[in-house]
Design an enzyme around this catalytic site. Sequence first.
Site, PDB file in Angstrom:
ATOM      1  N   ASP A  23      -0.952  -3.999  -4.591  1.00  0.00           N
ATOM      2  CA  ASP A  23      -0.593  -3.535  -3.262  1.00  0.00           C
ATOM      3  C   ASP A  23       0.926  -3.337  -3.230  1.00  0.00           C
ATOM      4  OD1 ASP A  23      -0.724  -2.938  -0.547  1.00  0.00           O
ATOM      5  OD2 ASP A  23      -0.710  -5.040   0.062  1.00  0.00           O
ATOM      6  N   PHE A  24       1.439  -2.749  -2.147  1.00  0.00           N
ATOM      7  CA  PHE A  24       2.887  -2.544  -2.027  1.00  0.00           C
ATOM      8  C   PHE A  24       3.504  -3.553  -1.058  1.00  0.00           C
ATOM      9  CE2 PHE A  24       6.632  -0.543  -0.077  1.00  0.00           C
ATOM     10  CZ  PHE A  24       7.396  -0.299  -1.209  1.00  0.00           C
ATOM     11  N   ASP A  25       3.267  -3.377   0.249  1.00  0.00           N
ATOM     12  CA  ASP A  25       3.887  -4.251   1.250  1.00  0.00           C
ATOM     13  C   ASP A  25       3.379  -5.680   1.121  1.00  0.00           C
ATOM     14  OD1 ASP A  25       5.507  -2.420   3.111  1.00  0.00           O
ATOM     15  OD2 ASP A  25       3.588  -1.379   2.971  1.00  0.00           O
ATOM     16  N   ASP A 204      -2.033  -9.014  -0.790  1.00  0.00           N
ATOM     17  CA  ASP A 204      -1.645 -10.063   0.155  1.00  0.00           C
ATOM     18  C   ASP A 204      -2.298  -9.971   1.523  1.00  0.00           C
ATOM     19  OD1 ASP A 204       0.811  -8.959   2.311  1.00  0.00           O
ATOM     20  OD2 ASP A 204       0.005  -7.643   0.771  1.00  0.00           O
TER      21      ASP A 204
END
Length: 265
Positions: A23-25, A204
């Site tokens: 994932d990124f954020d 997350d």
Amino acid sequence: MGLTSLRERLASVSASRILLGLDFDGTLAPIVPDPDQAAPNPQAVALLSELSHCLQRIVIISGRDTDFLVSRLALPQALFIGNHGLEERDGGASRVVPEAQPYLERLARASQAVEALPQARAPGITIERKRATVSVHFRQAAEPSAAGAALRPALQEIAGREQLQLQPGRLVWEFRPPIDVDKGAVLRRLAAVMQPAGVIYLGDDRTDAAAFSALKRMTGSRTVAVGVRSPEVPDDVFVDSDLMVEGVAGVTQFLTQLLDVCANA
């Protein structure tokens, strides 16, 4: 999971046949009040750049659109999946999956309707129009939980009128096409096409739970589901995770361990 445990879990798996998804954020980039200001951890990006030379493929699977991801991550060999699987970019132009195309006009109308809401004009509320979704952020509101609750009824009415899904995220509401695409489906599709011997995924948020679940049920590949802990996300999101790391710093530590596994394979 220490280095020894990671090696044991990936025993007999060649690094060149490992698919790594992230994932990124909240995973590669710290969560910040203004989503447009999000930036990845430079050390994590450097590690991914090195890993791209030894792993089968790196794929970034995010709720962001792919143009944003490419602008933040200098990873020319990576595959970028945006809007939780609704769009894809692999070296060239981004494309929205065919199933989502009929809903693009509805999303545009939903965005306009949200902009007209008095609740959406309150301080700290921002509307993010992406290629295949619309996000309504309330992280910067004086009382985020109250702001999100105040927005919900009107957003639900708009979603129903436009026949869209309304999904919660980390202090955000998101309008999506009502099609069966999520991060778990993305990983299953990529695994079927690429036939990796090992699949690792780090995430997350609630949208990552589908990816963790997919790995737990995946056959034919060794899998490692890595949850990235934060105060904002309840533990039940990570019920299918194999291990937990602490925030973006923990992700960087994990990638360092994975690079060591590659170097000593």
